[in-house]
Design an enzyme around this catalytic site. Structure first.
Site, PDB file in Angstrom:
ATOM      1  N   CYS A  15       0.868  -1.188   0.000  1.00  0.00           N
ATOM      2  CA  CYS A  15       0.000   0.000   0.000  1.00  0.00           C
ATOM      3  C   CYS A  15       0.901   1.234   0.000  1.00  0.00           C
ATOM      4  O   CYS A  15       2.053   1.158  -0.441  1.00  0.00           O
ATOM      5  CB  CYS A  15      -0.987  -0.027   1.167  1.00  0.00           C
ATOM      6  SG  CYS A  15      -0.241   0.030   2.807  1.00  0.00           S
ATOM      7  N   ARG A  21      -3.482  -0.611   5.382  1.00  0.00           N
ATOM      8  CA  ARG A  21      -4.073  -1.672   4.562  1.00  0.00           C
ATOM      9  C   ARG A  21      -3.169  -2.870   4.364  1.00  0.00           C
ATOM     10  O   ARG A  21      -3.604  -4.017   4.508  1.00  0.00           O
ATOM     11  CB  ARG A  21      -4.474  -1.095   3.192  1.00  0.00           C
ATOM     12  CG  ARG A  21      -5.613  -0.121   3.264  1.00  0.00           C
ATOM     13  CD  ARG A  21      -5.740   0.662   1.984  1.00  0.00           C
ATOM     14  NE  ARG A  21      -4.600   1.558   1.801  1.00  0.00           N
ATOM     15  CZ  ARG A  21      -4.341   2.250   0.706  1.00  0.00           C
ATOM     16  NH1 ARG A  21      -5.145   2.127  -0.337  1.00  0.00           N
ATOM     17  NH2 ARG A  21      -3.310   3.053   0.641  1.00  0.00           N
ATOM     18  N   ASP A 129      -8.568   3.530   1.378  1.00  0.00           N
ATOM     19  CA  ASP A 129      -7.614   3.844   2.437  1.00  0.00           C
ATOM     20  C   ASP A 129      -8.371   4.328   3.679  1.00  0.00           C
ATOM     21  O   ASP A 129      -9.039   5.367   3.628  1.00  0.00           O
ATOM     22  CB  ASP A 129      -6.679   4.951   1.937  1.00  0.00           C
ATOM     23  CG  ASP A 129      -5.511   5.175   2.880  1.00  0.00           C
ATOM     24  OD1 ASP A 129      -5.541   4.653   4.006  1.00  0.00           O
ATOM     25  OD2 ASP A 129      -4.573   5.880   2.473  1.00  0.00           O
TER      26      ASP A 129
HETATM   27  P1  4NP Z   1      -1.848   2.837   4.124  1.00  0.00           P
HETATM   28  O1  4NP Z   1      -2.515   4.177   4.700  1.00  0.00           O
HETATM   29  O2  4NP Z   1      -1.263   3.186   2.779  1.00  0.00           O
HETATM   30  O3  4NP Z   1      -2.993   1.889   4.025  1.00  0.00           O
HETATM   31  O4  4NP Z   1      -0.805   2.412   5.128  1.00  0.00           O
HETATM   32  C1  4NP Z   1      -1.836   5.379   4.814  1.00  0.00           C
HETATM   33  C2  4NP Z   1      -0.977   5.578   5.857  1.00  0.00           C
HETATM   34  C3  4NP Z   1      -0.320   6.790   6.001  1.00  0.00           C
HETATM   35  C4  4NP Z   1      -0.539   7.795   5.085  1.00  0.00           C
HETATM   36  C5  4NP Z   1      -1.408   7.603   4.023  1.00  0.00           C
HETATM   37  C6  4NP Z   1      -2.048   6.387   3.881  1.00  0.00           C
HETATM   38  N1  4NP Z   1       0.095   9.052   5.225  1.00  0.00           N
HETATM   39  O5  4NP Z   1      -0.146   9.954   4.418  1.00  0.00           O
HETATM   40  O6  4NP Z   1       0.907   9.223   6.149  1.00  0.00           O
END
Ligand code: 4NP
Length: 165
Positions: A15, A21, A129
Protein backbone atom coordinates in the site's frame (compact mmCIF):
# COMPACT_ATOMS: atom_id res chain seq x y z
CA UNK A 1 11.87 -9.18 6.85
CA UNK A 2 12.30 -8.68 3.14
CA UNK A 3 14.01 -11.87 2.01
CA UNK A 4 11.70 -14.69 1.03
CA UNK A 5 13.29 -18.13 1.00
CA UNK A 6 14.02 -19.31 -2.53
CA UNK A 7 11.55 -21.69 -4.15
CA UNK A 8 8.97 -21.09 -1.48
CA UNK A 9 5.63 -19.56 -2.39
CA UNK A 10 5.75 -15.98 -1.20
CA UNK A 11 3.36 -13.05 -1.28
CA UNK A 12 3.96 -9.32 -0.76
CA UNK A 13 1.15 -6.82 -0.12
CA UNK A 14 1.87 -3.18 -0.96
CA UNK A 15 0.00 0.00 0.00
CA UNK A 16 1.21 3.59 0.46
CA UNK A 17 2.33 3.86 4.08
CA UNK A 18 2.51 0.17 5.14
CA UNK A 19 0.75 1.00 8.40
CA UNK A 20 -2.94 0.40 7.53
CA UNK A 21 -4.07 -1.67 4.56
CA UNK A 22 -1.07 -3.82 3.66
CA UNK A 23 -0.27 -4.97 7.22
CA UNK A 24 -3.95 -5.89 7.60
CA UNK A 25 -3.82 -7.80 4.29
CA UNK A 26 -0.60 -9.48 5.43
CA UNK A 27 -2.17 -10.51 8.76
CA UNK A 28 -5.41 -11.70 7.19
CA UNK A 29 -3.55 -13.69 4.54
CA UNK A 30 -1.14 -15.25 7.05
CA UNK A 31 -4.10 -16.28 9.21
CA UNK A 32 -6.07 -17.69 6.26
CA UNK A 33 -3.01 -19.58 4.98
CA UNK A 34 -2.26 -21.07 8.40
CA UNK A 35 -5.85 -22.23 8.82
CA UNK A 36 -5.79 -23.79 5.34
CA UNK A 37 -2.37 -25.41 5.77
CA UNK A 38 -0.78 -23.38 2.94
CA UNK A 39 2.97 -23.01 3.39
CA UNK A 40 3.76 -19.47 2.28
CA UNK A 41 6.05 -16.60 3.19
CA UNK A 42 4.11 -13.33 3.67
CA UNK A 43 5.24 -9.73 4.00
CA UNK A 44 4.06 -6.19 3.28
CA UNK A 45 5.63 -2.89 2.26
CA UNK A 46 4.76 0.69 1.36
CA UNK A 47 5.55 2.64 -1.78
CA UNK A 48 6.26 5.69 0.42
CA UNK A 49 8.90 6.14 3.09
CA UNK A 50 6.77 8.13 5.57
CA UNK A 51 6.43 5.49 8.26
CA UNK A 52 9.53 3.30 7.97
CA UNK A 53 10.06 1.39 11.24
CA UNK A 54 6.62 2.20 12.65
CA UNK A 55 4.12 -0.39 13.88
CA UNK A 56 0.69 -0.54 12.19
CA UNK A 57 -1.80 2.21 12.99
CA UNK A 58 -3.47 1.42 16.37
CA UNK A 59 -6.85 1.26 14.59
CA UNK A 60 -5.49 -1.40 12.20
CA UNK A 61 -4.11 -3.37 15.16
CA UNK A 62 -7.53 -3.15 16.86
CA UNK A 63 -9.44 -4.27 13.76
CA UNK A 64 -7.12 -7.27 13.37
CA UNK A 65 -7.37 -8.09 17.07
CA UNK A 66 -11.15 -8.04 16.88
CA UNK A 67 -10.76 -10.85 14.35
CA UNK A 68 -8.26 -12.82 16.39
CA UNK A 69 -5.13 -11.75 14.52
CA UNK A 70 -2.16 -9.98 16.11
CA UNK A 71 -0.38 -7.61 13.70
CA UNK A 72 1.19 -5.44 16.42
CA UNK A 73 4.70 -6.75 15.74
CA UNK A 74 4.81 -5.54 12.13
CA UNK A 75 7.27 -2.79 11.21
CA UNK A 76 6.69 -0.60 8.19
CA UNK A 77 9.24 -0.73 5.42
CA UNK A 78 9.48 0.68 1.92
CA UNK A 79 9.23 -1.43 -1.22
CA UNK A 80 12.73 -2.55 -2.22
CA UNK A 81 14.21 -3.50 -5.59
CA UNK A 82 14.93 -6.98 -4.22
CA UNK A 83 11.20 -7.55 -3.62
CA UNK A 84 10.65 -7.94 -7.35
CA UNK A 85 12.80 -11.07 -7.44
CA UNK A 86 12.21 -12.32 -3.89
CA UNK A 87 8.43 -12.70 -4.08
CA UNK A 88 6.24 -15.01 -6.16
CA UNK A 89 3.42 -12.45 -6.19
CA UNK A 90 3.07 -8.76 -5.43
CA UNK A 91 -0.41 -7.37 -4.70
CA UNK A 92 -1.25 -3.66 -4.79
CA UNK A 93 -4.03 -2.34 -2.58
CA UNK A 94 -5.05 0.44 -5.00
CA UNK A 95 -4.17 1.82 -8.42
CA UNK A 96 -1.84 4.52 -7.15
CA UNK A 97 0.07 1.80 -5.31
CA UNK A 98 0.07 -0.30 -8.51
CA UNK A 99 1.56 2.65 -10.41
CA UNK A 100 4.12 3.18 -7.64
CA UNK A 101 5.13 -0.47 -7.77
CA UNK A 102 5.40 -0.44 -11.56
CA UNK A 103 7.52 2.71 -11.45
CA UNK A 104 10.16 0.76 -9.52
CA UNK A 105 9.80 -2.46 -11.41
CA UNK A 106 12.99 -3.77 -13.04
CA UNK A 107 12.85 -4.34 -16.79
CA UNK A 108 13.33 -8.05 -16.40
CA UNK A 109 12.49 -10.73 -13.94
CA UNK A 110 9.73 -9.27 -11.83
CA UNK A 111 7.17 -11.20 -9.85
CA UNK A 112 3.66 -10.90 -11.31
CA UNK A 113 1.96 -7.76 -9.97
CA UNK A 114 -1.82 -7.50 -9.58
CA UNK A 115 -4.49 -5.56 -7.76
CA UNK A 116 -5.47 -7.38 -4.56
CA UNK A 117 -9.17 -7.38 -5.38
CA UNK A 118 -8.52 -9.20 -8.66
CA UNK A 119 -8.61 -12.22 -6.31
CA UNK A 120 -12.35 -11.61 -5.92
CA UNK A 121 -13.01 -10.68 -9.55
CA UNK A 122 -12.70 -6.90 -9.04
CA UNK A 123 -9.35 -5.99 -10.62
CA UNK A 124 -10.27 -2.31 -10.99
CA UNK A 125 -11.49 -1.84 -7.42
CA UNK A 126 -9.21 -0.31 -4.77
CA UNK A 127 -9.17 -1.25 -1.11
CA UNK A 128 -10.20 2.19 0.23
CA UNK A 129 -7.61 3.84 2.44
CA UNK A 130 -9.00 4.02 6.02
CA UNK A 131 -6.18 6.28 7.27
CA UNK A 132 -8.32 9.44 7.29
CA UNK A 133 -11.41 7.53 8.39
CA UNK A 134 -12.71 6.10 11.64
CA UNK A 135 -12.79 2.71 13.39
CA UNK A 136 -15.61 1.44 11.19
CA UNK A 137 -13.50 2.14 8.08
CA UNK A 138 -10.78 -0.06 9.54
CA UNK A 139 -13.33 -2.82 10.27
CA UNK A 140 -14.59 -2.55 6.68
CA UNK A 141 -11.00 -2.70 5.44
CA UNK A 142 -10.38 -5.86 7.46
CA UNK A 143 -13.51 -7.48 5.99
CA UNK A 144 -12.39 -6.58 2.45
CA UNK A 145 -8.81 -7.76 2.76
CA UNK A 146 -9.73 -10.95 4.61
CA UNK A 147 -12.24 -11.96 1.93
CA UNK A 148 -9.57 -11.38 -0.72
CA UNK A 149 -6.99 -13.23 1.39
CA UNK A 150 -9.23 -16.30 1.64
CA UNK A 151 -9.77 -16.25 -2.13
CA UNK A 152 -6.01 -15.99 -2.72
CA UNK A 153 -5.31 -18.89 -0.40
CA UNK A 154 -7.90 -21.05 -2.17
CA UNK A 155 -6.38 -20.28 -5.59
CA UNK A 156 -2.84 -20.88 -4.38
CA UNK A 157 -3.84 -24.17 -2.79
CA UNK A 158 -5.27 -25.34 -6.10
CA UNK A 159 -2.77 -23.81 -8.53
CA UNK A 160 0.41 -23.22 -6.46
CA UNK A 161 2.93 -20.91 -8.08
CA UNK A 162 1.04 -21.15 -11.38
CA UNK A 163 -1.96 -19.20 -10.11
CA UNK A 164 -2.53 -15.97 -12.08
CA UNK A 165 -4.63 -13.03 -10.97
P1 4NP B 1 -1.85 2.84 4.12
O1 4NP B 1 -2.52 4.18 4.70
O2 4NP B 1 -1.26 3.19 2.78
O3 4NP B 1 -2.99 1.89 4.02
O4 4NP B 1 -0.80 2.41 5.13
C1 4NP B 1 -1.84 5.38 4.81
C2 4NP B 1 -0.98 5.58 5.86
C3 4NP B 1 -0.32 6.79 6.00
C4 4NP B 1 -0.54 7.80 5.09
C5 4NP B 1 -1.41 7.60 4.02
C6 4NP B 1 -2.05 6.39 3.88
N1 4NP B 1 0.09 9.05 5.22
O5 4NP B 1 -0.15 9.95 4.42
O6 4NP B 1 0.91 9.22 6.15
Amino acid sequence: MSNAPENKLSVLFVCLGNICRSPMAEGAFRDAAAKAGLDVHVDSAGTANYHIGSPPDPRAIAAANANGVDISGAQARQLADSDFRDFTYIFALDKANLAGIRARMPRQGSAPIAMLLSAVGQPDEPVPDPYYGDDSDFDDCWATVSEAAEALVARMLSDGVNARF
